[in-house]
Design an enzyme around this catalytic site. Structure first.
Site, PDB file in Angstrom:
ATOM      1  N   SER A 169       0.867  -1.175   0.000  1.00 47.19           N
ATOM      2  CA  SER A 169       0.000   0.000   0.000  1.00 47.19           C
ATOM      3  C   SER A 169       0.904   1.226   0.000  1.00 47.19           C
ATOM      4  O   SER A 169       1.894   1.246  -0.741  1.00 47.19           O
ATOM      5  CB  SER A 169      -0.932  -0.081   1.217  1.00 47.19           C
ATOM      6  OG  SER A 169      -1.915   0.897   1.148  1.00 47.19           O
ATOM      7  N   HIS A 227      -2.773  -1.140  -3.317  1.00 49.20           N
ATOM      8  CA  HIS A 227      -3.890  -0.216  -3.104  1.00 49.20           C
ATOM      9  C   HIS A 227      -3.587   1.076  -3.838  1.00 49.20           C
ATOM     10  O   HIS A 227      -2.473   1.570  -3.785  1.00 49.20           O
ATOM     11  CB  HIS A 227      -4.029   0.139  -1.611  1.00 49.20           C
ATOM     12  CG  HIS A 227      -4.347  -1.038  -0.765  1.00 49.20           C
ATOM     13  ND1 HIS A 227      -4.075  -1.055   0.581  1.00 49.20           N
ATOM     14  CD2 HIS A 227      -4.905  -2.231  -1.053  1.00 49.20           C
ATOM     15  CE1 HIS A 227      -4.475  -2.208   1.088  1.00 49.20           C
ATOM     16  NE2 HIS A 227      -4.978  -2.945   0.115  1.00 49.20           N
ATOM     17  N   ASP A 279      -4.180  -4.858   5.822  1.00 54.68           N
ATOM     18  CA  ASP A 279      -4.589  -5.746   4.742  1.00 54.68           C
ATOM     19  C   ASP A 279      -3.378  -6.584   4.331  1.00 54.68           C
ATOM     20  O   ASP A 279      -2.289  -6.045   4.139  1.00 54.68           O
ATOM     21  CB  ASP A 279      -5.088  -4.898   3.555  1.00 54.68           C
ATOM     22  CG  ASP A 279      -5.716  -5.748   2.459  1.00 54.68           C
ATOM     23  OD1 ASP A 279      -6.203  -6.850   2.771  1.00 54.68           O
ATOM     24  OD2 ASP A 279      -5.719  -5.295   1.307  1.00 54.68           O
TER      25      ASP A 279
END
Lengths: 278, 187
Positions: B12, B39, B132
């Site tokens: 991310s 992401h 995540d």
């Protein structure tokens, strides 16, 4: 070792067979990875303890089966999702369809209806709503009831308003709904041209001839064979020179119908060719 | 690990810089696919694959649904879809609910890859500001795969790899300049 309370691949097939035999819903052509993930999600959401009980409940409790269908299918959607797509409809598709005396549109897999209301807004702004009819269908009766209400969470309106502007909308988006506690209730005028009906893309047939068919982010859940079958159904339901719109990651390429279609530049919109071009 | 069948990299905030440094040093004869889940904002897909393809001679492509997973290819998961892998080694995209406020979710792809590749899978989690990927790494380990994370000390945002070290069983903690050798040694 993998979690013992989970469902294995063989059990997934067992459930698919049960559901076909008991209820006539055919999930055999669904992509297994997504389908299994949805099953596991429902299993855990409903705090099921064993596969045997889960299976029994699905096969014998028709109320629970309704929930099963609702949860197995993905019902995530937005108004004016992918604004650029709606902009293309506004600028490239409807100027053509607008010359027709009557426009029939099929939204296949319409879910909770956000796309239907977006379409109605678009048609209204182009002064085409009066001569249009939007057939919004889904496999799942529960989402259709919701769609018919035309009420969406007020908390989403900021995002939808941004999407609307991105689609080329110039009005005040809030003029299309009235706030009702936590919900935005969309004008009845928009709904007047919608027909909601259950339709199963796997087993039901063509029911009309359309000038525009939208089916976005539904085919991704199907395997290639079922995708081809459904594209054939769309082809059978689309007039010559009509338009077929798919999701941003979906395509008619590789399918037998592709030779009868021409893609609109970079959009996921295909126009059916006239006979002369075939 | 030897004879790795697939490498999945998740990241991310702060992960793009790592990819830009690592990809140029990946062996162009790498015999397994590399799947990248990062992401990012919606609608910037082609930009990311274009950018990354300037960093390597390997094919870099944004995933098309139902395409076959081929070795020696770098696959970018499109924004706003989850990526799943089918048993017949094709990709499925999924537009279901966000997981960990994310779509694509790294957990979803790690878990799906674990089911398909089992002990022939390697998953690497990079810099990021949420957790995540952490549950995904736990699943990967349960299926006998190998887990690696970016050394939090070298991460622009250390939360994601640090959470992974805290909660999952991690085989390798890698500094940025150790990653390419590690990846090249997996074949």
């Amino acid at each position: 070792m993998p979690n013992s309370s989970s469902i294995n691949d063989e059990q997934v097939e067992t459930l698919i067979t049960d559901v076909l035999e008991q209820y006539g819903y055919d999930f055999t052509g669904y992509s297994r990875a997504s389908f299994k993930r949805r099953l596991l999600r429902l299993f855990s959401l409903d705090k099921q303890v064993s596969f045997a009980e889960f299976r029994y409940k699905i096969a014998n409790d028709s109320t629970y089966f309704k929930r099963f269908v609702e949860q197995i299918t993905v019902n995530v959607t937005e108004m004016f999702r992918d604004p650029v797509f709606y902009k293309a409809l506004r600028e490239k598709v409807f100027p053509n369809l607008g010359t027709y005396p009557f426009i029939r549109i099929w939204l296949a897999g319409c879910s909770t209806g956000e796309e239907a209301y977006s379409m109605a807004i678009l048609l209204k702004e182009l002064n085409l709503l009066n001569k249009s009819l939007i057939y919004a269908t889904d496999i799942n009766p529960t989402v259709l009831e919701k769609a018919a209400q035309g009420m969406f969470p007020l908390s989403q309106m900021k995002q939808y308003s941004e999407n609307y502007i991105g689609s080329g909308g110039t009005k005040d988006f809030s003029s299309y709904y009235s706030a009702n506690y936590s919900l935005a209730k969309f004008d009845n005028e928009l709904k007047a041209k919608m027909i909601f009906s259950t339709h199963n893309l796997v087993s039901d047939h063509s029911f009309n001839e359309f000038q525009l068919i939208l089916c976005r982010n539904v085919l991704i859940y199907f395997d290639r064979d079922l995708q081809f079958k459904v594209l054939q159904l769309f082809d059978n339901s689309l007039e010559k020179l009509g338009y077929l719109a798919l999701g941003t990651k979906e395509t008619t390429d590789f399918s037998p119908i592709s030779k009868r279609y021409k893609r609109l530049e970079t959009e996921k919109i295909w126009r059916k060719l006239s006979d002369e071009k075939l | 690990m030897k004879n790795c069948n697939a490498l999945v990299i998740g990241g991310s905030a702060g992960s793009l810089e790592v990819l830009i440094k690592v990809l140029p040093k990946i062996d162009i004869n790498i015999p397994f696919p590399i799947i990248i889940v990062v992401h990012r904002k919606q609608g910037t897909d082609s930009l990311l694959s274009e950018l990354l393809s300037t960093k390597t001679a390997l094919i870099v492509k944004e995933i098309e649904e139902k395409e076959s997973v081929l070795p020696g290819t770098i696959y970018i998961v499109p924004s706003d879809y989850h990526l799943l892998i089918e048993k017949n080694l094709t990709f499925s995209l999924d537009y279901s609910e966000k997981v960990n406020y994310s779509r694509p979710s790294i957990d979803v792809t790690f878990q799906s890859a674990a089911e398909v590749y089992g002990d022939k899978l390697v998953c690497l989690l990079l810099s990021g500001s949420n957790s995540d990927g952490v549950n995904g790494l736990i699943t990967v380990k349960n299926y006998g795969g190998e887990t690696a994370v970016q050394d939090p000390l070298t991460a622009q945002v250390n939360y994601m790899p640090a959470q992974a070290i805290l909660k999952a069983n991690i085989d390798k903690v890698l500094k940025i300049d150790e990653m390419s050798d590690y990846i090249n040694s997996l074949s």
